[in-house]
Design a protein around this motif. Sequence first.
Motif, PDB file in Angstrom:
ATOM      1  N   SER A 148       8.057  -8.943  10.756  1.00 46.07           N
ATOM      2  CA  SER A 148       7.606  -9.666   9.562  1.00 46.07           C
ATOM      3  C   SER A 148       8.788 -10.256   8.791  1.00 46.07           C
ATOM      4  O   SER A 148       8.653 -11.298   8.157  1.00 46.07           O
ATOM      5  CB  SER A 148       6.772  -8.742   8.667  1.00 46.07           C
TER       6      SER A 148
ATOM      7  N   VAL B 235      -0.726 -10.233   9.544  1.00 43.26           N
ATOM      8  CA  VAL B 235       0.680  -9.911   9.321  1.00 43.26           C
ATOM      9  C   VAL B 235       0.883  -8.471   9.799  1.00 43.26           C
ATOM     10  O   VAL B 235       0.003  -7.625   9.606  1.00 43.26           O
ATOM     11  CB  VAL B 235       1.063 -10.075   7.837  1.00 43.26           C
TER      12      VAL B 235
ATOM     13  N   TRP C 235       2.223  -5.015   9.335  1.00 41.58           N
ATOM     14  CA  TRP C 235       2.665  -4.231   8.160  1.00 41.58           C
ATOM     15  C   TRP C 235       1.945  -2.898   8.171  1.00 41.58           C
ATOM     16  O   TRP C 235       0.715  -2.868   8.349  1.00 41.58           O
ATOM     17  CB  TRP C 235       2.332  -5.007   6.877  1.00 41.58           C
TER      18      TRP C 235
END
Lengths: 462, 126
Positions: free
Chosen positions: A57, A288, A290
């Motif tokens: 990321s 994303v 995470w």
Amino acid sequence: MSLKMSIPPPHGGKLVDRVVRDADKARSLIAGCTSYDIQPTHDKDMPIRNVYREIMSTCYGFLSPVEGSMGRNELERVLKERRLESGWVFPFPMLFDVSEEDKSRLKVKGGDRLLLKLKGQPFATLDINEVYSIDPKDVATRTFGTPETVPGVVKHAFDPKHPGYNIYLHLNPVVFAGKYTIINEPTFRAPFDRFWLPPAKSREEFARRKWRTVIAHQTRNVPHLGHEMLMKNAAYMGDTEPANGILVNAIVGAKRIGDYPDEAILEAHEAVHTANYVKPDRHVVSFVLWDMRYGNPLESLLHGIVRQNLGCTHHMWGRDHAAVGDYYDSYATQTLWTKGIPGFGFDAPPCEVDKGLVLRPQNMGEFWYCPKCGEIAYNANCGHMDVVQRFSGSFIRSLLAEGLAPPPVIMRPEVYRVVVKWWRELGYPFNNKHYLSAREQELEVTVPRMEAAPAIAAGGHR
Amino acid sequence: MSAPAPAGYSLAVLLDPKRVATIRGTPLEHEMSDLFGGAIKALILRVSPEQSQKLLAAFTRSRTDSRGFLEELPVSFKHALFEEIVRERSTGPKVIDKVLGRIDALKTEAAREEDHLPAPEMPNVA
């Protein structure tokens, strides 16, 4: 002054791109480096974090302007003010942590380059500029705040039952600070591959669709009708017209037992547009990487940064945003984006401070089913409190587990079909120990074999 | 979320067509609640604070939701509870106590459920 908006600049002014795509350059970068095998962090045999997701990321620009693992001064500034050393707003410590044993074995220092291997293959480098020690409990406590430091927002002290606090509590005591660079791009496996839209690509896609305004919808769930109504109604906010586009951006990473599998979450949101509940030309689903910190207002700040970097102009915030338990006030995120939270360094909303975000908040209430209105109604409109029925994720999970098909007023049949598809594939409708362990072994990616790598000194592993 | 409130909670036993047929013609039929405009039928039970505490302690994944309902209880528990309701023809506190009397066996079944739950037939979607 024109009332029309446009796609915002990245947070920090420039998208971070720390991916080397030239194989020869990559090989020269890692020549002679000490290597280190990335492994997930576990708590009671369950994976709770894998730093590879933070590296991905960072290097693909989701977390711009962050470029790597934070130094001691930057860590302190983030904990005190939620700002990077450059002054740009950022909520969480980002750290590459190792054990004392690995520190001794690796024998690296500031100025050295460490090769990070993933699944046995060269993956990234860390250009170390500082090595320092931390007290994980102190970092965990200061990351999330206490009732004393953030009064009215933090309701009670964090403890290891909170999965985000637990991530920081399980940090190793030594931090290697420095910039990451991906030198061997991983490949996403299905179904993640078709939802991989990093910031540069996301912005290209918005431009291709001629979107001027885009509202972000955070998700870690298979959508029920309450989610869909929030998403669609929040999208009436735009500039001179409703938002041109809706970006559903899922958080993919280590999750809790009982959550839905990431594969089902992505495909279920996709089903919302393939079944035309929102036209496909107005709706994009991406993700994303995470490992959720479940930090409610702090998590919303991270989400705001990620989605502005993806090119969104607006972000919808609901009640209990990215929350677990009742550590934070239910409306802590909306408080942050309405008036700020001084205990977290914000005397004003993060979109109204210097070096803050330009993405605009859209605070939303709640949709519920009202038999008297005969519709899914908005809480600010419907006053039939004695008969309304709230959407409850726990209720829907109970219903699914019993093998009952949710009625269309709760879940779209096409979304339910996706749930059943992954249930059959995985043998279970939600994350269980087996799924989470297998998933952490397999990850979302494969890492290509890197041919003719130079001799690499064997190092430690995390 | 998992800390029980002093007032106790509610618990919904969902009724599929087979369960509805089972209670048809019994006093329980008149206790059926319509949820979401009648799309879901359910029997709603009140659970005392003591009973709630025992259930939340026995089944670690169970939780209470914002509506004040006990949720994410094991499927085996829900089956056992419906059996007791039908046997007792009641949704009173006694049925919860009866099921709590079988809690050890239900915990074993619940542990098995954590590994595998049979998937329903794939729904046809037009």
